[in-house]
Design an enzyme around this catalytic site. Sequence first.
Site, short mmCIF file in Angstrom:
data_model
loop_
_atom_site.label_atom_id
_atom_site.label_comp_id
_atom_site.label_asym_id
_atom_site.label_seq_id
_atom_site.Cartn_x
_atom_site.Cartn_y
_atom_site.Cartn_z
N SER A 21 0.82 -1.10 0.05
CA SER A 21 -0.04 -0.06 0.18
C SER A 21 0.92 1.42 -0.09
O SER A 21 0.46 2.33 -0.75
CB SER A 21 -0.72 0.04 1.09
OG SER A 21 -1.99 -1.03 1.17
N LYS A 68 -9.24 -5.89 11.52
CA LYS A 68 -10.47 -5.42 10.69
C LYS A 68 -11.74 -5.44 11.33
O LYS A 68 -12.68 -4.94 11.19
CB LYS A 68 -10.69 -6.22 9.53
CG LYS A 68 -9.45 -6.06 8.42
CD LYS A 68 -9.76 -6.71 7.30
CE LYS A 68 -8.35 -6.68 6.28
NZ LYS A 68 -8.81 -7.47 5.00
N ASP A 104 -12.65 -4.37 0.33
CA ASP A 104 -12.11 -5.57 -0.15
C ASP A 104 -13.31 -6.21 -1.19
O ASP A 104 -13.06 -6.89 -2.11
CB ASP A 104 -12.36 -6.79 0.93
CG ASP A 104 -10.96 -6.27 1.95
OD1 ASP A 104 -9.98 -5.82 1.44
OD2 ASP A 104 -10.87 -6.87 3.15
N TYR A 216 -1.52 -13.03 -3.47
CA TYR A 216 -1.05 -12.53 -4.41
C TYR A 216 0.64 -12.46 -4.38
O TYR A 216 1.23 -11.86 -4.88
CB TYR A 216 -1.32 -10.83 -4.66
CG TYR A 216 -1.23 -10.02 -3.28
CD1 TYR A 216 -2.46 -9.95 -2.47
CD2 TYR A 216 -0.13 -9.46 -3.02
CE1 TYR A 216 -2.19 -9.46 -1.29
CE2 TYR A 216 -0.11 -8.62 -1.84
CZ TYR A 216 -1.08 -8.49 -0.96
OH TYR A 216 -0.89 -8.02 -0.02
#
Length: 271
Positions: A21, A68, A104, A216
């Site tokens: 990020s 989260k 997301d 990823y």
Amino acid sequence: MINAKTQLCCIIGNPVEHSLSPQMHNAAFAQTKSDFCFMAFKIINLARAIESLKMFNCRCIVVTIPYKQEVIKYIDKVDETAKKIGAVNCIINNNGYLTGTNTDCYGALQSLEEQTKLKNKKVAILGAGGAARAIIYGLKLKKANVFLFNRTLSNAKKLAEEFNLTRPYSLNEQINLKNMDIIINATSVGMEPNQDQSPVAEENIHQDQLVFDIVYTPHKTQLLKIAKARGAKIVYGYKMVLYGGIKIFELTTNKQAPISIMDKTLLKNLN
Ligand code: ATR
């Protein structure tokens, strides 16, 4: 250049060192001449971290594992999407008022819709954790037919009941994947350092399918390699990071995101 008016943005989590990020958002800020900078903070006390970031007037707080869900109790408002998913991964600070959302879901849907329509498609989700929840919520909005596959059936059953899905399958019953139009891996299987593993056996993938791996790292997972070799269409996991990031950029700056530079920056840092 960073100056006295530059506003802070950050990602908080633990661990957070692997995050891409900062590179992606700083490249986007530079390209659009937006006066923000983006940092990553590994934190151990969530309440104090949120309080401090508020004090420093941090504009955007991206939240990752394992905070989260917990972060919900420290913010002023949770939007409808994040409420339904039960997790916040992005907080926008408007003069001290913190609003949480979940990007997301948007990231996953955009990644898929770049390749195919979702309405009435038979979609298999592997996994029953937080990522699976966000994707299932989005797929239901798009009127896809969702089928759950998970290692621990009891975890999948709870999720299936909540989202009104048909009886979930164990991962051992993956022969049923052959009937699916889309297969999405939302487990951590295949993630570094276990990059040789695939959650799906080769014989259950065929050329009429689309296979999306939300893992990823590595960029080309074992599952995606197998899927490609079988002639299926594939979607790389970094796309979910990209499209989620685009939404975060737009919420932060109220500008259109420079998609191409964000995409290139992610790929450069993955390879
Ligand atoms: P996230 O928030 O990223 O979704 P999570 O909530 O910990 O992470 O969920 C991880 C998912 O990956 C779960 O569905 C988990 O299956 P279980 O419910 O059986 O625990 C799945 N998972 C993790 N490691 C796995 C493995 N080695 N084989 C199969 N599934 C695995």
